[in-house]
Design an enzyme around this catalytic site. Structure first.
Site: not given
Length: 383
Positions: A125, A130, A243, A269
């Site tokens: 967290a 803001g 990360e 297709r």
């Protein structure tokens, strides 16, 4: 192109991961997309299968294997099978620097066994209404009161926010010290004063629960402090490179999945009496996409090796994250175009990939911030 990143044990793990996702996740994709959250039991099944936190030391229930390539394999198989929602990447890739590297032995004993077996789901967290990429601006505070901290504030855009049992929360322990006053606390989801807000209605990644978290005078034991008080900003900065590397790994996996789906589509297709794949424009588009996938894969594999060697810098990770995720969005968009109107239908996986992948350019630091990091490294001001 032939890859040289993996050893036989990684390919064996790949088979395990693919089987798990195909059996335990893919059949539930529609259900989880509708619910906006995955079944908690899939975490326990992943733990039993050995797919969670293998880097945890053996004495705390893990395998003691620190090798990022296993994370790469798990991410690749997640996307390759068309799975949705499982936040294993956060648990496996983002959390270890905090819950393994920063924890005391006493904390490890309390938290790690349950994290490995899937009983404990983590959230990180940081972001606030803001304060997103600008961590210096967070307003959530924690004042010391005896042997506890009292936490007040809110967080938003929190992955695993609905399911989490514990959250590593960035707080201001010295509100007047700017980034030098940030600390990291582990907050239990059952602590009085902790509450979850609404499940956020996102453009994509519908099955991945993302929520707001609120802290109303939550008492957190001082023994839940991670690392050093007022050093939280630096702890966070040390971990963001991993990360961002993970975002690059996901970007290439998404690109390759989009290419595979599109190749299958254009082979069957038809338009004007022939398959779409027989048109020169289709061949040229997918040839360009194939090359972009190869370039991106080589870039990411090189970065993974640098990470394994401890040589992936913050600038390297930022540039990788920015280029691969921008390229991913370009590739998926070009693939979707070849589906025609079907690409705009939610029932087609290519549409979900297009939606789900868009956030890659935003989280782990927006791509504009990534460019700023790389740009500053060039010393363009000449100072």
């Amino acid at each position: 192109m032939r890859r040289t990143l993996f050893e036989p044990e990684h390919e064996e793990f790949r088979g395990l991961a693919r089987t798990f996702f195909e059996k335990e996740c893919v059949p539930h994709s529609s259900e989880w997309e509708q619910a906006g959250v995955v079944d908690r039991e899939v975490w326990r099944k992943a733990g039993r299968a050995g797919l969670l936190l293998w880097s945890v030391p053996e004495e705390f229930g893990g395998a003691g294997v620190e090798d990022y390539r296993y994370s790469v394999v798990l991410t690749e198989e997640f996307w390759a099978t068309g799975s949705v929602g499982c936040g294993f990447g956060l648990q496996n890739d983002v959390m270890p620097p905090y819950i393994i590297k920063l924890t005391t032995d006493e904390q490890k004993a309390r938290w790690l066994p349950g994290s490995v077996n899937g009983d404990i789901i983590w959230a990180l967290a940081m972001s606030e209404p803001g304060a997103g990429s600008d961590l210096r601006s967070i307003r959530t505070t924690a004042r010391r009161d005896g042997d506890s901290y009292v936490v007040s504030g809110s967080k938003t855009f929190i992955t695993n926010g609905l399911l989490c049992d514990k959250a590593v929360v960035a707080v201001k322990t010295d509100p007047d010290a700017g980034h030098r006053g940030i600390s990291l606390l582990v907050v239990d989801a059952d602590a009085p004063g902790f509450s979850r807000g609404r499940k956020l209605d996102k453009i994509g990644q519908k099955a991945q629960d993302t929520a707001e978290l609120f802290f109303d005078e939550v008492r957190v034991p001082a023994s839940n402090l991670l690392g050093q008080e007022n050093r939280g900003f630096y702890h966070l900065m040390e971990s963001l490179g991993t990360e961002r590397l993970g975002a690059g790994v996901s970007a290439v996996a998404i690109m390759k999945r989009a290419l595979a789906l599109t190749v299958e589509q254009v082979r069957t297709r038809k338009a004007f009496g022939t398959t779409i794949g027989s048109f020169q424009n289709t061949r040229f588009e997918l040839a360009a996409v194939r090359t972009l996938c190869d370039v991106a894969q080589a870039y990411v594999d090189t970065a993974v090796r640098a990470h394994l060697d401890g040589a992936l810098s913050a600038v390297d990770a930022a540039g990788l994250k920015q280029w691969t995720t921008d390229t991913q969005c370009e590739v998926v968009d070009r693939c979707l175009q070849l589906f025609g109107g079907y690409g705009y239908m939610n029932e087609y996986e290519i549409a979900r990939l297009w939606r789900d992948g868009r956030v890659q350019r935003i989280y782990a630091g927006s791509n504009e911030v990534m460019k700023e990091i790389v740009g500053r490294s060039l010393d363009l001001d000449g100072d």
